[in-house]
Design an enzyme around this catalytic site. Structure first.
Site, mmCIF file in Angstrom:
data_model
loop_
_atom_site.group_PDB
_atom_site.id
_atom_site.type_symbol
_atom_site.label_atom_id
_atom_site.label_comp_id
_atom_site.label_asym_id
_atom_site.label_seq_id
_atom_site.Cartn_x
_atom_site.Cartn_y
_atom_site.Cartn_z
ATOM 1 N N ASP A 43 0.840 -1.204 0.000
ATOM 2 C CA ASP A 43 0.000 0.000 0.000
ATOM 3 C C ASP A 43 0.878 1.259 0.000
ATOM 4 O O ASP A 43 0.374 2.384 -0.062
ATOM 5 C CB ASP A 43 -1.014 0.002 1.159
ATOM 6 C CG ASP A 43 -0.366 -0.110 2.524
ATOM 7 O OD1 ASP A 43 0.877 -0.193 2.602
ATOM 8 O OD2 ASP A 43 -1.114 -0.103 3.529
ATOM 9 N N LYS A 110 -0.981 -9.553 3.200
ATOM 10 C CA LYS A 110 -0.190 -8.913 4.272
ATOM 11 C C LYS A 110 -1.082 -7.971 5.080
ATOM 12 O O LYS A 110 -1.842 -7.189 4.506
ATOM 13 C CB LYS A 110 1.013 -8.166 3.689
ATOM 14 C CG LYS A 110 1.906 -7.568 4.802
ATOM 15 C CD LYS A 110 3.297 -7.222 4.318
ATOM 16 C CE LYS A 110 3.417 -5.889 3.644
ATOM 17 N NZ LYS A 110 3.018 -4.716 4.471
ATOM 18 N N GLU A 179 9.762 -4.129 10.042
ATOM 19 C CA GLU A 179 10.211 -2.858 9.452
ATOM 20 C C GLU A 179 10.787 -1.942 10.534
ATOM 21 O O GLU A 179 10.140 -1.695 11.571
ATOM 22 C CB GLU A 179 9.027 -2.155 8.749
ATOM 23 C CG GLU A 179 9.423 -0.807 8.160
ATOM 24 C CD GLU A 179 8.424 -0.229 7.173
ATOM 25 O OE1 GLU A 179 7.446 -0.915 6.817
ATOM 26 O OE2 GLU A 179 8.634 0.922 6.750
HETATM 27 O O1 KIV Z 1 3.625 -1.115 1.559
HETATM 28 C C1 KIV Z 1 4.828 -1.448 1.493
HETATM 29 O O2 KIV Z 1 5.530 -1.175 0.525
HETATM 30 C C2 KIV Z 1 5.389 -2.192 2.609
HETATM 31 C C3 KIV Z 1 6.870 -2.434 2.602
HETATM 32 C C4 KIV Z 1 7.597 -1.209 2.976
HETATM 33 C C5 KIV Z 1 7.254 -3.582 3.477
HETATM 34 O O3 KIV Z 1 4.686 -2.558 3.494
#
Ligand code: KIV
Length: 266
Positions: A43, A110, A179
């Site tokens: 996202d 995710k 992260e």
């Molecule tokens: O949305 C995203 O790009 C992420 C990454 C930074 C792991 O969650």
């Protein structure tokens, strides 16, 4: 073709793997050529594609659109897609929205958070939908954190993160993303769970690494985060090409030359 079994095997054998964010077909094809192991339709597209200042405005329709673009254009990578902000607050909406992403071509969903996600993780696992739980600096919580800050620095916060990681894995999470947490904590989490852990700003000891594609191609708006390396202008990318940058990233992660201490937080 990369599957969860491939990543589990990599973890057991100590083979480091790569993940990059991707949002459109042409880049997905170049990642296919470079054999990037996993792709995340993050996202983060709210910031790098849509120009917002956070990921909060991203909708499930946006995520479905970009996930379908990638699924059509890449055969090698395992495809992870983010459930966006407030799209998984209740179990019914989480199930409906996960179904939309899986039907668009995602293979893993995710979600950001900690042990409060356990019921959702178990429900999705039982319904044939593997989850990747994103811990540490979870951008959807930027307003709770009061900015994009390193997480897990105090003993209490580190213990909570470790417990959260173990709880969601116990509930059935297939992967974790860590992260912006201290490298030592990331190592501890990675060693304490059986599932593969992917790090960003989490040091060299996670099982895999992820970067936002635009960042690793040197396209950064504002301050360059400490954990970013520009693989496009790296002198080892002798062709100076985007495909070369992806291939170099894969090589650097596998051989352990990325990330280095200068990319990590202590
Ligand atoms: O949305 C995203 O790009 C992420 C990454 C930074 C792991 O969650």
């Amino acid at each position: 073709m990369t599957t969860l079994s491939t990543l589990n095997k990599f973890k057991k054998e100590g083979v480091k793997f790569t993940c990059l964010t991707c949002y459109d077909a042409m880049f997905a094809r170049l990642m296919d050529k470079a054999q990037i192991d996993t792709i995340l339709i993050g996202d983060s597209l709210g910031m790098v594609v849509q120009g917002h200042s956070s990921t909060l405005p991203v909708t499930i329709e946006d995520m479905v659109y970009h996930t379908a673009n990638i699924a059509r254009s890449n055969e090698h990578a395992l495809i992870l897609a983010d459930l966006p902000f407030m799209s998984y607050v209740t179990l019914p909406e989480a199930i409906t929205n996960s179904r939309k992403l899986m039907q668009a071509g995602a293979q893993v969903i995710k979600i950001e958070g900690g042990s409060e996600l356990c019921d959702l993780v178990t429900t999705l696992a039982q319904a044939g939908t593997p989850t990747c739980v994103h811990l540490g600096l979870t951008p959807q919580l930027v307003n709770v954190f009061g900015g994009y800050k390193i997480q897990g620095r105090s003993d209490e916060a580190a213990d909570k993160l470790l417990n959260d990681a173990q709880a969601v894995v116990g509930a059935g999470a297939a992967l974790l993303v860590l992260e912006c947490v201290p490298a030592e904590l990331a190592k501890k989490v990675t060693e304490s769970v059986e599932v593969p852990v992917i790090g960003i700003g989490a040091g060299a000891d996670t099982d895999g690494q992820v970067l936002v594609m635009h960042d690793m191609l040197g396209m950064v708006h504002g301050r360059v985060p400490r954990f970013v390396h520009d693989f496009l202008t790296d002198e080892r990318n002798t062709e100076h090409s985007i495909e070369g940058a992806f291939a170099l990233y894969k090589q650097a992660v596998q051989e352990g030359s990325f990330p280095t201490k200068q990319h990590q937080f202590d």
